[in-house]
Design an enzyme around this catalytic site. Structure first.
Site, PDB file in Angstrom:
ATOM      1  N   HIS A 176      -1.940   1.684   7.374  1.00 43.37           N
ATOM      2  CA  HIS A 176      -2.320   1.507   5.973  1.00 43.37           C
ATOM      3  C   HIS A 176      -2.221   2.837   5.226  1.00 43.37           C
ATOM      4  O   HIS A 176      -2.752   3.860   5.682  1.00 43.37           O
ATOM      5  CB  HIS A 176      -3.751   0.966   5.892  1.00 43.37           C
ATOM      6  CG  HIS A 176      -4.207   0.646   4.504  1.00 43.37           C
ATOM      7  ND1 HIS A 176      -3.503  -0.184   3.665  1.00 43.37           N
ATOM      8  CD2 HIS A 176      -5.301   1.059   3.790  1.00 43.37           C
ATOM      9  CE1 HIS A 176      -4.147  -0.287   2.505  1.00 43.37           C
ATOM     10  NE2 HIS A 176      -5.233   0.469   2.561  1.00 43.37           N
TER      11      HIS A 176
ATOM     12  N   ASN B 254      -8.499   3.898  -2.130  1.00 45.76           N
ATOM     13  CA  ASN B 254      -7.809   2.751  -1.553  1.00 45.76           C
ATOM     14  C   ASN B 254      -7.210   1.907  -2.673  1.00 45.76           C
ATOM     15  O   ASN B 254      -7.370   2.213  -3.856  1.00 45.76           O
ATOM     16  CB  ASN B 254      -8.803   1.930  -0.705  1.00 45.76           C
ATOM     17  CG  ASN B 254      -8.116   1.060   0.324  1.00 45.76           C
ATOM     18  OD1 ASN B 254      -6.900   0.932   0.350  1.00 45.76           O
ATOM     19  ND2 ASN B 254      -8.890   0.438   1.193  1.00 45.76           N
TER      20      ASN B 254
ATOM     21  N   CYS C   5       0.830  -1.214   0.000  1.00 49.86           N
ATOM     22  CA  CYS C   5       0.000   0.000   0.000  1.00 49.86           C
ATOM     23  C   CYS C   5       0.856   1.252   0.000  1.00 49.86           C
ATOM     24  O   CYS C   5       0.494   2.276  -0.586  1.00 49.86           O
ATOM     25  CB  CYS C   5      -0.953   0.001   1.186  1.00 49.86           C
ATOM     26  SG  CYS C   5      -0.143  -0.031   2.813  1.00 49.86           S
TER      27      CYS C   5
END
Length: 250
Positions: free
Chosen positions: A198, A218, A62
């Site tokens: 994240h 995302n 990520c």
């Protein structure tokens, strides 16, 4: 919130971003132009500068996805062509990070700025869901380089909205431990401001409704979230969203 189809979600696999300690934002020293008359509703998607949502699959990358996606939009808004740049290049080559086992967005941005490495097109260096050997391209090869970046802690400050409008999407690190259950609406509970894990991208904000919110891109594919995006309440540093805020300059 209701359960999604992310039955294979694993916090050990997905929530692998490292949060650097960011300096508190000081507008007099940051060099960032801050304007307080920003629009009450803004989203970089409305300008055609945001590409399609990607899927990091089983790779804990990520940190790389958020950085590369930010560079794509900033390059497009500054007059370049919107293109998908190589996330795999960052995963393989950012030597201070750990590929699909985690990394720091700020560390990746610092590495890109220091090396002046050009990110090549996704088609030239495609994502393969695992870390590999770094492929090198000559400096004359076409690509997008990071000129500079900024990283600050905006806790308790409102200027972050102005930075979003003036500079482009913002790379942030949040507590996303409960996000596998997210299907829509504005996230207001069930996340901490002290457990950053994240990396995501803020593309917009909306303060016109009863509950103001950030719009978040995302990297969990097209079946996740509210039409692939999430919305987080503005205020009280929900999910730690303004603790580690990075802007990119190309």
């Amino acid at each position: 919130m209701m359960a999604t189809n992310m039955s294979r979600f694993s916090s050990e696999r997905y929530l692998t971003a490292w949060a650097e300690t960011a300096s508190n934002f000081d507008p007099s020293r940051s060099g960032i132009q801050v304007k307080m008359n920003y629009p009450p509703k803004f989203d970089w998607r409305d300008y055609g500068f945001v590409g399609p949502v990607r899927n990091q699959e089983s790779c804990g990358g990520c940190w790389a996805f958020s950085v590369v996606e930010d560079i794509e939009t900033v390059s497009a808004k500054d007059g370049g062509k919107l293109q998908q740049l190589s996330v795999q290049q960052v995963i393989d080559c950012s030597y201070e990070n750990q590929g699909c086992n985690g990394g720091s967005p700020v560390g990746a941005l610092d590495w890109l700025a220091q090396t002046e490495l050009k990110l090549v097109n996704e088609a030239e260096y495609p994502f393969k869901d695992e870390a590999g050997i770094c492929q090198y391209f000559p400096q004359s090869h076409a690509g997008v380089a990071v000129r500079n970046y900024s990283a600050y802690d905006f806790s308790g400050r409102e200027e972050v909205m102005s930075v979003l409008v003036e500079s482009g999407p913002l790379v942030v690190i949040v507590d996303a431990i409960s996000w596998q259950d997210y299907l829509g609406g504005i996230i207001q509970h069930h996340c901490s401001s002290h457990n950053a894990n994240h990396a995501i991208l803020i593309t917009g904000c909306d303060t016109t409704g009863k509950v103001p919110y950030w719009t978040v891109r995302n990297s969990w594919g097209t079946s996740w979230g509210d039409n692939r995006y999430a919305y987080i309440k503005i205020g009280n540093d929900r999910c730690g969203i303004v603790d580690n805020v990075a802007a990119v300059f190309v």
